[in-house]
Design a protein around this motif. Sequence first.
Motif, PDB file in Angstrom:
ATOM      1  N   ARG A 142       0.833  -1.203   0.000  1.00  0.00           N
ATOM      2  CA  ARG A 142       0.000   0.000   0.000  1.00  0.00           C
ATOM      3  C   ARG A 142       0.868   1.253   0.000  1.00  0.00           C
ATOM      4  O   ARG A 142       0.555   2.237  -0.672  1.00  0.00           O
ATOM      5  CB  ARG A 142      -0.951  -0.003   1.202  1.00  0.00           C
ATOM      6  N   GLN A 143       1.946   1.208   0.769  1.00  0.00           N
ATOM      7  CA  GLN A 143       2.847   2.349   0.799  1.00  0.00           C
ATOM      8  C   GLN A 143       3.497   2.573  -0.562  1.00  0.00           C
ATOM      9  O   GLN A 143       3.609   3.709  -1.035  1.00  0.00           O
ATOM     10  CB  GLN A 143       3.919   2.141   1.870  1.00  0.00           C
ATOM     11  N   GLU A 243     -10.311   1.882   3.103  1.00  0.00           N
ATOM     12  CA  GLU A 243      -9.882   2.232   4.446  1.00  0.00           C
ATOM     13  C   GLU A 243      -9.322   3.650   4.477  1.00  0.00           C
ATOM     14  O   GLU A 243      -8.483   4.028   3.674  1.00  0.00           O
ATOM     15  CB  GLU A 243      -8.804   1.244   4.911  1.00  0.00           C
ATOM     16  N   GLY A 244      -9.800   4.448   5.403  1.00  0.00           N
ATOM     17  CA  GLY A 244      -9.323   5.816   5.552  1.00  0.00           C
ATOM     18  C   GLY A 244     -10.040   6.820   4.685  1.00  0.00           C
ATOM     19  O   GLY A 244      -9.796   8.023   4.805  1.00  0.00           O
ATOM     20  N   LEU A 245     -10.924   6.358   3.780  1.00  0.00           N
ATOM     21  CA  LEU A 245     -11.668   7.268   2.919  1.00  0.00           C
ATOM     22  C   LEU A 245     -13.050   7.516   3.492  1.00  0.00           C
ATOM     23  O   LEU A 245     -13.745   6.554   3.861  1.00  0.00           O
ATOM     24  CB  LEU A 245     -11.799   6.697   1.504  1.00  0.00           C
TER      25      LEU A 245
END
Length: 415
Positions: A142-143, A243-245
Amino acid sequence: MTDTKASQAQESVSSLAQRMLDAVPVIVCVLDIKAARFTAHNAALARAAGCSAEELSARGVEALSSRIHADDLDGLTARAAGLASARDGEVVECELRARGREGDERLFAARAEIFSRGEDGSAREVIICAEDVTERRRAEQRQRGAALLAEVCDHAPILIHAKGPDGAFLLASRALQERAGVGPDGMLGKTDKDFLPPEVAAIFKDIDDLVRRTGAPFESEETDPRAQGERTFYSVKFPVRGEGLPEGSVAGISIDITRVKAAEREREAARDQLIAAQQNTIQELVTPLLPIAEGVLVMPLIGFFDSARASRIIETLLHGVAQHATRIAILDVTGVKAVDAHVAEMLVQAAHAAELLGARVVLTGIQPAIARTMIELGIDLQGLITAGTLRSGIAYAVPAAQARDGVDRRDLHRE
């Protein structure tokens, strides 16, 4: 008594060591190479294998082989053979895929080294440590993906953006920011209202709301009127979740197609010109005008007629009469399939129009069926000279034109 206490102390130490191993979250085991059995293992291995400690001790490596990916299992065999000849302290590392307790594929990072040797010095046991690194690798991916996306946003010559449910920008590519006339991250937290005319921002908001409501992509061509000049973009907007959105986020990609649209317009204009030229050529072919002698033109008419073609025939005839100083114009209808009131009226109009320019019209090639039809329709052919064939019409027209030309010259001389 002393031996008993020593034995109990040893069992206590062994039990403590086992408890310590079981508390370790990574897999730790000692494998008898020849017997393919575990002489020791912790609870993490049993959990990963999805079986009891007793079953694992009884079945050994066989309890794990069905869970390890077939391709990686072959690699383990080769590494085990290499480990048998390794030196003390030499570590062999690898990664392997295995089916987890939930049936999903997990990734393990394993390392092994010689644990004990036999009397002949050959490797007897190896100690293996393995850690589930699935989530770590996914986080790394992901990074890397985020870093790659950042590079794409910085260098791609397209407009990329993402917005939250309130319309505020969460992501904006460099090209989009340059288009908006702001620096890096200058669009984040702002909305279209900060960069576009109110009516344009309202349209974009309606499209975003439609994407959120339907959950489906929306494709469109958008005109962007900014200070740098009006541009046309092909845009695709779509919902994004993850995730995170925040829920209700949308993203969009826009490609500048201004040059493509201009090229399309040029092609359409060229096509229209070609079609017009072809139509003119066709009209000239279906309404030919043939000068056969001084002052004499022949226009053979073929096929069927409609109002457009009738107008074209009259126009062509009058143009030819004026251009060639025509005295006699022959309209040959030998190739006309049928005559109705419309065609007959056109012939009469053509004759009268030519007379206004000083030319007489000779109608040739009238077939019996056409003559009967014209009589039944009550068509007045007064003022028209008729001949049965084109040959007879030409035989009349050439000397008649010369005679009219002579008369006109005498009249002109007297004046």
